[in-house]
Structure formats: structure tokens, C-alpha cells
Motif scaffolding. Structure first.
Motif, PDB file in Angstrom:
ATOM      1  N   HIS A   1       5.334  -2.414   4.388  1.00 15.88           N
ATOM      2  CA  HIS A   1       4.659  -3.481   5.123  1.00 15.88           C
ATOM      3  C   HIS A   1       5.643  -4.611   5.378  1.00 15.88           C
ATOM      4  O   HIS A   1       6.615  -4.792   4.630  1.00 15.88           O
TER       5      HIS A   1
ATOM      6  N   GLY B   1      -1.561   1.424   3.894  1.00  9.96           N
ATOM      7  CA  GLY B   1      -2.481   0.430   4.431  1.00  9.96           C
ATOM      8  C   GLY B   1      -3.894   0.535   3.903  1.00  9.96           C
ATOM      9  O   GLY B   1      -4.703  -0.374   4.133  1.00  9.96           O
TER      10      GLY B   1
ATOM     11  N   THR C   1      -3.929  -2.423  -2.531  1.00  9.37           N
ATOM     12  CA  THR C   1      -3.409  -2.061  -1.215  1.00  9.37           C
ATOM     13  C   THR C   1      -2.359  -0.977  -1.394  1.00  9.37           C
ATOM     14  O   THR C   1      -1.455  -1.111  -2.232  1.00  9.37           O
TER      15      THR C   1
END
Length: 552
Positions: free
Chosen positions: A187, A128, A152
Motif C-alpha cells: 500500500h 486490501g 488490514t
């Protein structure tokens, strides 16, 4: 007074000159291009983090003023400290960049000035974490527009599972598509797009309102957008109320299905999609009841595993044929004729590999005849099939089609042949089929190899061994307009404008007198190409031109 007027006039002219001098044009702007975002795999507990490629390009004009041939790009790494490691990827060549504090300063040159980098998550980076890389630049005579890429750590990684499908369905048979995919990333994916791609012989049975399709050449692509959060570690399949089936069409033979899954926004782009289908139904997916077992492989956030393909071998046939050709002419005559290839189906045929010719037509010329014009799609060879530099006057020609042959496709190859001596029953041949060592061999899918070879004869004798001239049709035809095409055409017929005719017969007949074969039409001393050919009842009527003396 006169001097004063002259001075004022001169000043006025100077003022006019200053007013009409154009302002200096603004410097051109060269943008730096690169991805807007780059996901990085979470660093493993042991071992080194995997590096991802990141390329920035200075978009300069290939020609024209404005770019002096060299620029300096500065890669600012301030906002990725502790999040990512960045180094130049020089591919073993001389490095373009030097390290300066928290930046890379790179000198780029040429028509494609670019900086290639390798980026990995820092060893202590967490899932994250985010950061930014900004690239600015300078060059003489232009301004450089900067760009920024967001990094990211972690991301979705959609993996499409392989489907076990029936490889050899029959034409008309359909089967379900048990599509299953997993988010093997870290994610959630907010929305996904299912991609389905079929070649000409296969088609999707169902249509849904959230799907778009487009067809380019022999490939149809469908993209279906599905909303929702697709969580990491979960596996998804088609919802029970929105199945998908693929059907083998009547023309199916060697066909392919491509299927993939993409995060929304990463799907393949197209300039135009077909109109929306109004069915009242939407394609959906559902989470499998049992959570997917943990994968033994490392998370790779790799788009390469988003898509798979399946090759079909449908039980079908395609009948490749050619037509006999009969010519008449005296020594010195130049005859315009054409040779044909036709796929009578029902299947379309696709080459085993892209770029492979799906079929070829081999024409062996009779002795005493010289080729003086040939189409671009045909190559001269020696009598045994060897290479030959001179393309006219060869004993043998090979005409190759592309890597696909559609059902009912017809190719016409126009030639001019000069009769060099008096001939009686001089024979050659026309053969269609697959690539062979010295001659085409029948394809495995061809149910009737007997019609793959036809005779080419000049001044045939009525001994029952050659094609007979086609009978004169009952209706007269108009005079065709001159014109010639040097390229094979794929069409259902090769009828000249203003020329009509019907008849029966086994081949093509042309006469050295200049008459359109067996139609009663006088063509005169003009060159008639593929556009002046008339297909009738399976026979090809051919006009000729004559340059030699009249036959006595």
C-alpha cells in the motif's frame, strides 16, 4: 399529644437519616486496551502466512477496590472470517482461552490481566481486505469498556537503506547524508516522517520549517514531516534543493547517528518539541528516476527495518586529569578533603556500551590513615582491587563515573580521613583512567597520561617529592557555611558560598588545626564537605575538621 410528637420527631429523624445517606457509588469502568489497527502481510503463494502479535490488556488499578482479581474477556472474530486466522499465544503455559463458535472466551487474572494472540492473513485473503476484532469483558464489581482493532491485509513497509558515511571525520568536518528509502509494502504511505538522532558530538547543519527538534541529555532528535503518497515498490531520496549534512563538533569522539523513516502517525512521540524554525525552506524527498528492482525478500511490513544507526570514531582527544592532595594532621585528627576528576576536553566521551563507566578514579590511602566517611559513588576494595564488604577503613577506593563524560566535566569526591598515628611524609595516590586489571590505565584518546596520577601525602616533608602547600592568597575570604555532600558533583568549580580565594600550586593542602587551607580563613571545629572546597588555579583548597589534641 406527647406520644404523637415523639413519633413525628422519630419519623423526622429517620427521614433526615435517609436524606443524608450517600448514594451507592457507580461501579468503576475498566477499559480494554489494544492497538487501533494491525496490518497483516499478504499471504504468500506458497507456505504459511506470517503471524503477527496482538495483545489486549484489561486496565485495572494495581491497588484499591473494584477488581476482584478475575475477568472474562470475549474476543469476537465474526468480522474477520475468511480474512484472518486468530489463535491464542500461550507461550507454552496453560491456555486462558476456549473456542466458542466465532469467539475466544478468555479468563484473565492478576494485576496485569491480558490476552496474547497470534494473527495471520487467511490463506485466500486478498491485498486490501479488512476486518475487525472486538473485545468485550465482564468482571465482578466493575464494568468493562470494549475495544476494537481493525485488521488490514497488506500495508506500507518503509525500509531505510544504509548510508556509507566517513567514520573518522575531524572535528569541524561535515559530510552529506545520502538518505534513501523504499516502500517495500503493498500500500502507499500517505505522508512520511524522517527521524534523525545525533549524540552530543554531532549536529545537523541545515534547518527546515517542516522539522522539529528536541534535546534530552546528550541526544538531539529531529523529526521532519513530508507530505505526499509514497507508492509501493518505489525508492525515494532527498530532493536536490533540500540537502542534509552532519557535522562533527569540536567535542566529538565516539558518537552515533540514528536515522529512520516512518509512515505519518507512526513516528516516535515526544511530550515537547522545540519551537518552529522559520527558514522559509522545507525538507523534501523525490522519487528516484529508475524504479527500484523487485526485492527478493518477502514483504514483511516490519517497522524494525525503518531505522538504522551509524557509529563515528572522530579523530579527537580528551585530557583526563586529577590533582595532588597534601594534608597535615596529628594522631587523632579527622581531616575533611576531596579528590577530583576532570575532563579538560576537547572531546566528550561515551562508554562503549550503555551502562559502562566511561572513567574511574582510584584512590590509594597512605598507611596510618583511616577513611571514616566516603561518598556513595566510591566503592571500597582490598589493596589489590578485590571486593570488600566493609566500606570504611579500606586501603583503596574506586570512584566510577557514568557512561558519559562531558567536555570540561569535573567530579569531586569528598572524604573524611582519620589520622591514627603520627605520620611523616606518608604517601598514597590518586589515579584516573580506563578500567585496568589492578589500576586504571590511560585511555587511548588521552594525549597526556602524565597528569592521570597525582600524589596524596600526609605531613609532607620539603624534599621535593610531594605537593607544596598552596601560597596564601592576597585577599581574605569569609567564613564558609557548614555542609557536606556524599555524592560526587560535576561542575566547573567547588567553591563554598561566601568563600573566595586564588592562588597557585600543584595540589590540595589541608591543616589539622581547622584552618581553610592557605586562605587565612578559620573554619573552626565544623564539618566542611564538598561545598566548602575552593578550586583556584588548578589547585583544590580543602577545609578540615579536627577532633584530636592540638599540635605542639
Amino acid at each position: 399529644m406527647r406520644k404523637r410528637i415523639s413519633l413525628l420527631a422519630a419519623c423526622g429523624l429517620v427521614a433526615v437519616g435517609l436524606a443524608t445517606t450517600p448514594a451507592h457509588a457507580a461501579d468503576p469502568a475498566f477499559p480494554v486496551s489494544g492497538p487501533t489497527a494491525l496490518p497483516l502481510p499478504v499471504p504468500p503463494a506458497t507456505g504459511s502466512p506470517r503471524e503477527e502479535s496482538l495483545v489486549f490488556t484489561l486496565d485495572v488499578p494495581r491497588t484499591g477496590a473494584g477488581f476482584g482479581g478475575e475477568a472474562v474477556l470475549t474476543v469476537d472474530l465474526t468480522k474477520v472470517a475468511g480474512i484472518a486466522t486468530v489463535r491464542e499465544d500461550a507461550h507454552g503455559a496453560k491456555e486462558k482461552c476456549t473456542v466458542a463458535a466465532t469467539a475466544l472466551v478468555c479468563t484473565v487474572r492478576g494485576t496485569l490481566p491480558r490476552v496474547e494472540l497470534l494473527v495471520a492473513a487467511a490463506k485466500n485473503a486478498k491485498n486490501g481486505d479488512t476486518g475487525e476484532i472486538t473485545v468485550t469483558g465482564k468482571t465482578d464489581g466493575a464494568t468493562v469498556t470494549p475495544t476494537t482493532t481493525k485488521l488490514t491485509v497488506g500495508g506500507p513497509d518503509l525500509v531505510m537503506r544504509e548510508m556509507a558515511l566517513k567514520r573518522d571525520p575531524r572535528p569541524g568536518e561535515s559530510q552529506p547524508l545520502p538518505l534513501v528509502f523504499t516502500n517495500a509494502g503493498t500500500h502507499s504511505a500517505r505522508g512520511v516522517v524522517l527521524e534523525l538522532e545525533t549524540t552530543r558530538g554531532m549536529s545537523l547543519v541545515e534547518a527546515y520549517d517542516n522539522c522539529r527538534t528536541r534535546t534530552v541529555a546528550d541526544i538531539t532528535t529531529a523529526l521532519c514531516s513530508v507530505d505526499g503518497d509514497f507508492e509501493p515498490g518505489e525508492t525515494y531520496e532527498l530532493a536536490g534543493d533540500s540537502p542534509l549534512h552532519v557535522k562533527a563538533n569540536q567535542s566529538a569522539y565516539s558518537d552515533r547517528l540514528g536515522y529512520g523513516i516512518h509512515p505519518a502517525g507512526d513516528q516516535p512521540k515526544a511530550a515537547q518539541w522545540d519551537g518552529k524554525t522559520a527558514t522559509g525552506k522545507r525538507l523534501g524527498v523525490a522519487k528516484r528516476a529508475a524504479k527500484a528492482a523487485a526485492s527478493a525478500r518477502a514483504v514483511d511490513l516490519n517497522p524494525g527495518d525503518n531505522r538504522r544507526t551509524f557509529d563515528f570514531a572522530v579523530r579527537n582527544t580528551a585530557d583526563f586529569t586529577t590533582a595532588a592532595v597534601s594534608l597535615e594532621g596529628d594522631s587523632g585528627d579527622t581531616l575533611t578533603t576531596a579528590f577530583t576528576f576532570e575532563n579538560k576536553g576537547p572531546a566528550w566521551i561515551r562508554g562503549a556500551r550503555a551502562g559502562d563507566s566511561a572513567a574511574r578514579t582510584v584512590i590509594v590511602m597512605p598507611d596510618g590513615v583511616r577513611v571514616v566517611r566516603k561518598p556513595d559513588g566510591c566503592t571500597a576494595t582490598t589493596a589489590t582491587g578485590g571486593e570488600r564488604a566493609e566500606q570504611l577503613g579500606a586501603p583503596r577506593y574506586v570512584c566510577a563515573l557514568g557512561d558519559t563524560v562531558r567536555e570540561n566535566q569535573r567530579a569531586v569526591y569528598p572524604f573524611d580521613l582519620k589520622v591514627e598515628k603520627t605520620l611523616v611524609n606518608a604517601k598514597g595516590s590518586v589515579t584516573v583512567g580506563d578500567w585496568g586489571a589492578t589500576a586504571p590505565r590511560p585511555h587511548a584518546f588521552d594525549p597526556n597520561p602524565a597528569n592521570n596520577t597525582a600524589v596524596l601525602v600526609v605531613n609532607a616533608q620539603d624534599d621535593g617529592t610531594g605537593p607544596r602547600p598552596t601560597p596564601r592568597p592576597s585577599t581574605s575570604a569569609g567564613t564558609p557555611s557548614p555542609g557536606a555532600s556524599a555524592t560526587p558533583t560535576a561542575s566547573a568549580s567547588a567553591t563554598a558560598a561566601g568563600v573566595k580565594g586564588t592562588g597557585t600550586g600543584s595540589g590540595t593542602t589541608a591543616h589539622g588545626s581547622g584552618n581553610l587551607a592557605s586562605t587565612g580563613v578559620t573554619a573552626g571545629p565544623i564539618a566542611l564537605g564538598a561545598a566548602a572546597l575552593i578550586a583556584a588555579g588548578g589547585a583544590l583548597y580543602v577545609a578540615v575538621r579536627r577532633r584530636g589534641p592540638a599540635r605542639t
